[in-house]
Design a protein around this motif. Sequence first.
Motif, PDB file in Angstrom:
ATOM      1  N   TRP A   1       1.479 -10.435   7.730  1.00  0.00           N
ATOM      2  CA  TRP A   1       0.388 -10.946   8.435  1.00  0.00           C
ATOM      3  C   TRP A   1      -0.942  -9.819   8.613  1.00  0.00           C
ATOM      4  O   TRP A   1      -2.054 -10.306   8.962  1.00  0.00           O
ATOM      5  CB  TRP A   1       0.891 -11.226   9.985  1.00  0.00           C
ATOM      6  CG  TRP A   1       1.454 -10.161  10.686  1.00  0.00           C
ATOM      7  CD1 TRP A   1       2.497  -9.688  10.867  1.00  0.00           C
ATOM      8  CD2 TRP A   1       0.476  -9.372  11.533  1.00  0.00           C
ATOM      9  NE1 TRP A   1       2.719  -8.607  11.854  1.00  0.00           N
ATOM     10  CE2 TRP A   1       1.305  -8.325  12.296  1.00  0.00           C
ATOM     11  CE3 TRP A   1      -0.859  -9.467  11.934  1.00  0.00           C
ATOM     12  CZ2 TRP A   1       0.751  -7.495  13.367  1.00  0.00           C
ATOM     13  CZ3 TRP A   1      -1.385  -8.737  13.078  1.00  0.00           C
ATOM     14  CH2 TRP A   1      -0.430  -7.563  13.603  1.00  0.00           C
ATOM     15  N   ARG A   2      -0.468  -8.699   8.572  1.00  0.00           N
ATOM     16  CA  ARG A   2      -1.796  -7.789   8.675  1.00  0.00           C
ATOM     17  C   ARG A   2      -2.661  -7.938   7.464  1.00  0.00           C
ATOM     18  O   ARG A   2      -3.780  -7.631   7.631  1.00  0.00           O
ATOM     19  CB  ARG A   2      -1.192  -6.218   8.886  1.00  0.00           C
ATOM     20  CG  ARG A   2      -0.316  -5.883   9.812  1.00  0.00           C
ATOM     21  CD  ARG A   2       0.233  -4.597   9.974  1.00  0.00           C
ATOM     22  NE  ARG A   2       1.152  -4.081  11.153  1.00  0.00           N
ATOM     23  CZ  ARG A   2       0.743  -3.931  12.513  1.00  0.00           C
ATOM     24  NH1 ARG A   2      -0.457  -3.894  12.641  1.00  0.00           N
ATOM     25  NH2 ARG A   2       1.755  -3.814  13.304  1.00  0.00           N
ATOM     26  N   ARG A   3      -2.118  -8.139   6.521  1.00  0.00           N
ATOM     27  CA  ARG A   3      -2.950  -8.190   5.254  1.00  0.00           C
ATOM     28  C   ARG A   3      -3.896  -9.464   5.209  1.00  0.00           C
ATOM     29  O   ARG A   3      -5.118  -9.450   4.843  1.00  0.00           O
ATOM     30  CB  ARG A   3      -2.144  -8.219   3.826  1.00  0.00           C
ATOM     31  CG  ARG A   3      -1.568  -6.987   3.790  1.00  0.00           C
ATOM     32  CD  ARG A   3      -0.771  -7.143   2.303  1.00  0.00           C
ATOM     33  NE  ARG A   3      -0.176  -5.856   1.946  1.00  0.00           N
ATOM     34  CZ  ARG A   3       0.749  -5.589   0.594  1.00  0.00           C
ATOM     35  NH1 ARG A   3       0.674  -6.473  -0.115  1.00  0.00           N
ATOM     36  NH2 ARG A   3       1.057  -4.378   0.364  1.00  0.00           N
TER      37      ARG A   3
ATOM     38  N   VAL B   1      -4.715 -10.843   8.231  1.00  0.00           N
ATOM     39  CA  VAL B   1      -5.897 -10.464   9.276  1.00  0.00           C
ATOM     40  C   VAL B   1      -7.053  -9.547   8.387  1.00  0.00           C
ATOM     41  O   VAL B   1      -8.152  -9.830   8.816  1.00  0.00           O
ATOM     42  CB  VAL B   1      -5.303  -9.625  10.391  1.00  0.00           C
ATOM     43  CG1 VAL B   1      -6.298  -9.321  11.440  1.00  0.00           C
ATOM     44  CG2 VAL B   1      -4.274 -10.627  11.263  1.00  0.00           C
ATOM     45  N   LYS B   2      -6.645  -8.591   7.802  1.00  0.00           N
ATOM     46  CA  LYS B   2      -7.436  -7.625   7.006  1.00  0.00           C
ATOM     47  C   LYS B   2      -8.439  -8.698   6.214  1.00  0.00           C
ATOM     48  O   LYS B   2      -9.621  -8.419   6.157  1.00  0.00           O
ATOM     49  CB  LYS B   2      -6.784  -6.559   6.370  1.00  0.00           C
ATOM     50  CG  LYS B   2      -7.769  -5.694   5.245  1.00  0.00           C
ATOM     51  CD  LYS B   2      -7.060  -4.534   4.808  1.00  0.00           C
ATOM     52  CE  LYS B   2      -8.040  -3.715   3.821  1.00  0.00           C
ATOM     53  NZ  LYS B   2      -7.277  -2.664   3.245  1.00  0.00           N
TER      54      LYS B   2
ATOM     55  N   THR C   1     -10.999 -10.535   8.257  1.00  0.00           N
ATOM     56  CA  THR C   1     -11.890  -9.609   8.978  1.00  0.00           C
ATOM     57  C   THR C   1     -12.636  -8.773   8.281  1.00  0.00           C
ATOM     58  O   THR C   1     -13.554  -7.939   8.677  1.00  0.00           O
ATOM     59  CB  THR C   1     -11.149  -9.026   9.970  1.00  0.00           C
ATOM     60  OG1 THR C   1     -10.332  -7.970   9.596  1.00  0.00           O
ATOM     61  CG2 THR C   1     -10.674  -9.891  11.183  1.00  0.00           C
TER      62      THR C   1
ATOM     63  N   SER D   1     -11.879  -4.010   9.632  1.00  0.00           N
ATOM     64  CA  SER D   1     -10.847  -4.879   9.288  1.00  0.00           C
ATOM     65  C   SER D   1      -9.659  -4.257   9.195  1.00  0.00           C
ATOM     66  O   SER D   1      -8.509  -4.561   9.594  1.00  0.00           O
ATOM     67  CB  SER D   1     -11.110  -5.475   7.840  1.00  0.00           C
ATOM     68  OG  SER D   1     -11.271  -4.566   6.854  1.00  0.00           O
ATOM     69  N   ASN D   2      -9.472  -2.710   9.018  1.00  0.00           N
ATOM     70  CA  ASN D   2      -8.233  -2.076   8.931  1.00  0.00           C
ATOM     71  C   ASN D   2      -7.971  -1.869  10.342  1.00  0.00           C
ATOM     72  O   ASN D   2      -6.676  -1.747  10.731  1.00  0.00           O
ATOM     73  CB  ASN D   2      -8.392  -0.766   8.306  1.00  0.00           C
ATOM     74  CG  ASN D   2      -8.499  -0.774   6.679  1.00  0.00           C
ATOM     75  OD1 ASN D   2      -7.295  -1.512   5.895  1.00  0.00           O
ATOM     76  ND2 ASN D   2      -9.442  -0.346   5.867  1.00  0.00           N
TER      77      ASN D   2
ATOM     78  N   SER E   1      -6.531  -5.059  11.822  1.00  0.00           N
ATOM     79  CA  SER E   1      -5.282  -5.465  11.255  1.00  0.00           C
ATOM     80  C   SER E   1      -4.252  -4.161  11.527  1.00  0.00           C
ATOM     81  O   SER E   1      -2.730  -4.583  11.136  1.00  0.00           O
ATOM     82  CB  SER E   1      -5.175  -5.539   9.876  1.00  0.00           C
ATOM     83  OG  SER E   1      -5.750  -4.617   9.059  1.00  0.00           O
TER      84      SER E   1
ATOM     85  N   MET F   1      -3.863  -1.281   9.688  1.00  0.00           N
ATOM     86  CA  MET F   1      -3.727  -0.679   8.841  1.00  0.00           C
ATOM     87  C   MET F   1      -4.182   0.693   8.497  1.00  0.00           C
ATOM     88  O   MET F   1      -5.144   0.986   9.166  1.00  0.00           O
ATOM     89  CB  MET F   1      -3.961  -1.641   7.322  1.00  0.00           C
ATOM     90  CG  MET F   1      -3.498  -3.100   7.312  1.00  0.00           C
ATOM     91  SD  MET F   1      -3.442  -3.948   5.890  1.00  0.00           S
ATOM     92  CE  MET F   1      -2.446  -2.819   4.650  1.00  0.00           C
TER      93      MET F   1
END
Length: 350
Positions: free
Chosen positions: A282-284, A286-287, A290, A331-332, A335, A337
């Motif tokens: 899910w983080r990827r 979102v990244k 965004t 974006s990181n 998310s 990351m």
Amino acid sequence: MSNVVGNAAVAIFLGVLLAVAGFVPAAAIAYRRRGTFPLVRILLLLAATIYAVALWAYTLLPVPDVGSYVCAGTQFRPFGFLDDILRAREEVGARALLTSAAFLQVALNVVLFVPLGFFVRAIAGRGVLVAGALGLATSLLIETTQLTGIWGLYPCAYRVFDVDDLMINTVGAVIGSVISVRLVRHRPREAPTTVTVGRRLVGMTTDLLVVLGAGAPLALAWRAWQLYGLDVPYDQIPATTQFWLLWGPPIALEAVAVLGFGRTVGEWVVGLRATASSGVWWRRIVKLLTGAGGLTLLLMTDFPGSGLLLLAFVLATVVTLPRTRDHRGLSNAISGMEVSPVRPAVSSSS
């Protein structure tokens, strides 16, 4: 004079286009070899690209219309330019010799190849022998292209093949290499262990070039095929196909890069890895939305306020870059990351 100005404009325009096209591979090589891609080196590569195009333009352009020129001759006698200079000295005198056409032609040919020797040392780190060999090879390619009428494009040569040019141009490249000894210093530089703003900006620029340019060759090729291969009228070319050929490739590239490996194409080019301790998938997503994916979607769509939204997105991305932890970017940060540099495989001088 108009030819000189026109050639300069062609050199700058095409040189910048080629430099933009070569930016991504140049950055990828630089970060894998040195772990850095300083602004000075970027400007050197830009200048070298413009110079290469200028060399082509000034030695081969303008090309004449077929049948509108007299076939040029050849000059195979070495040092024939000395006779021309001595003859000019007798005609105009010693004081006016430096402004004579015979002398200026030799001087300008030398000057034309001085930057080649400089760039060989400044960019490739090579010395006089390589500069001389490359100067000779480049000059031979130019002269042969002229002799063959651009390799058969014209029935005969439209410019004189002159063996003296081979020697004079080689001397120019050697002089440029000798001059560069005092101007260029290659010092060993340790690869940075932290993520710098410059590195992130190069990565973001790469992503922007991928978004704007990855599909352009396909869209242009398909459009040309429709117009000239199938004789489809301009206003009847299917817009949907052209649209997806333009935007499909960048979406696919960035989606595969982020969803499959966690980093954008730009982050891969500059040697950055992106990691997350949990919730990787899910983080990827979102990244992607965004970052490069969101930028692509905003460029693709057209709705009321889309231009302002795109501007706000770009400004937010750039402004927040130096303010986020480890310069990981918007974006990181959203998310969750983290980014870290990949150690270059080979550490060399910069």
